[in-house]
Design a protein around this motif. Structure first.
Motif: not given
Length: 272
Positions: A67-75
């Motif tokens: 999903s577009y909720w995922v952002n692995l480039s932030r903590n």
């Protein structure tokens, strides 16, 4: 060899998705872990069993898109937990590949820190979960976005502890939107050279074959039917016929269309 599939929207159940793929005689397909209404799918035991029976009978490789909720480039713990939940779902449903947009750093001048955070999150996930190939997808937006510039992936790969489980999905519309001029012979050649020098062609495991009506470098993520946008049929054909990309599976992410129109587009691209 048939290698062309489409993204099938998840409206209610995963069984409807796989039944449509069989109805369209697709060799592979992609879908989301969340419905069009933004809900993560919940599965009953009988649904899983009937789905897996069809999955094992008709398909070899299948692709679940995060999903577009995922952002692995932030903590961000909530984002990471969503990623792990969807990754677990992919494993339960025997998807072979899990496609992820890398996300974005906190600010433009902290982009390298974002890449390192992405590597850390991927390393943690791969250490704690059974083997599954994660496909990182190039993006369109630039700025804080990780992976629009393919050089980001070169930095990332140097930090990955499990490189055999990380491959890449190349989206042609995203590449053009970012500024890689796939529409010209010289630009396409330069793009392929950039792929070779960053992720290597051996790590391209999927092509999102999408066109776009947005201008080169517009940084707008908007797909169009392959061959009917600004990239054009000739350039897309030359990309997928490039010797080292010729056997790579293809997914088209089409707008909402009637099934008859989807079939027509699939058959047209199959003639390429």
């Amino acid at each position: 060899m048939k290698r062309i599939g489409i993204h099938i929207r998840l409206t209610s159940t995963i069984n409807e998705v796989i039944e449509k793929a069989i109805r369209l005689n697709l060799p592979l397909f992609q879908t989301f872990a969340v419905t069009d209404q933004g809900r993560v799918i919940k599965l009953e035991a009988h649904e899983i069993n009937s789905y897996l029976e069809l999955r094992r009978k008709y398909f070899k490789n299948l692709y679940l898109h995060s999903s577009y909720w995922v952002n692995l480039s932030r903590n961000n713990l909530r984002s990471y937990k969503t990623f792990i939940k969807e990754l677990s779902l992919a494993q339960k449903l025997e998807f072979t590949h899990f496609i992820v947009h890398p996300g974005a750093s906190e600010t433009k001048n902290k982009k390298e820190a974002g890449i390192l955070t992405l590597a850390k999150n991927l390393n943690t996930a791969l250490a704690d979960n059974p083997p599954l190939t994660i496909l990182l997808e190039n993006t369109a937006h630039g700025g804080r976005s990780i992976g629009s510039n393919l050089e980001d992936f070169k930095i990332l790969l140097n930090e990955i502890k499990y490189p055999e489980q990380i491959q890449f999905c190349i989206d042609t519309s995203h590449a053009y939107a970012y500024g890689y001029n796939l529409a010209s012979t010289e630009g396409l050649h330069q793009f392929i050279t950039t792929l070779k020098n960053t992720i290597t062609l051996e790590k391209v495991a999927l092509i999102h074959l999408n066109d776009t009506t947005e201008n080169l470098g517009a940084k707008i993520d908007k797909h169009h039917q392959p061959g009917y946008g600004l990239i054009g049929k000739s350039s897309l054909y030359n990309l997928i016929q490039y010797p080292q990309l010729k056997q790579i599976p293809i997914i088209m992410e089409l707008p909402k269309l009637d099934e008859s129109e989807e079939i027509r587009i699939i058959q047209e691209v199959e003639t390429w």
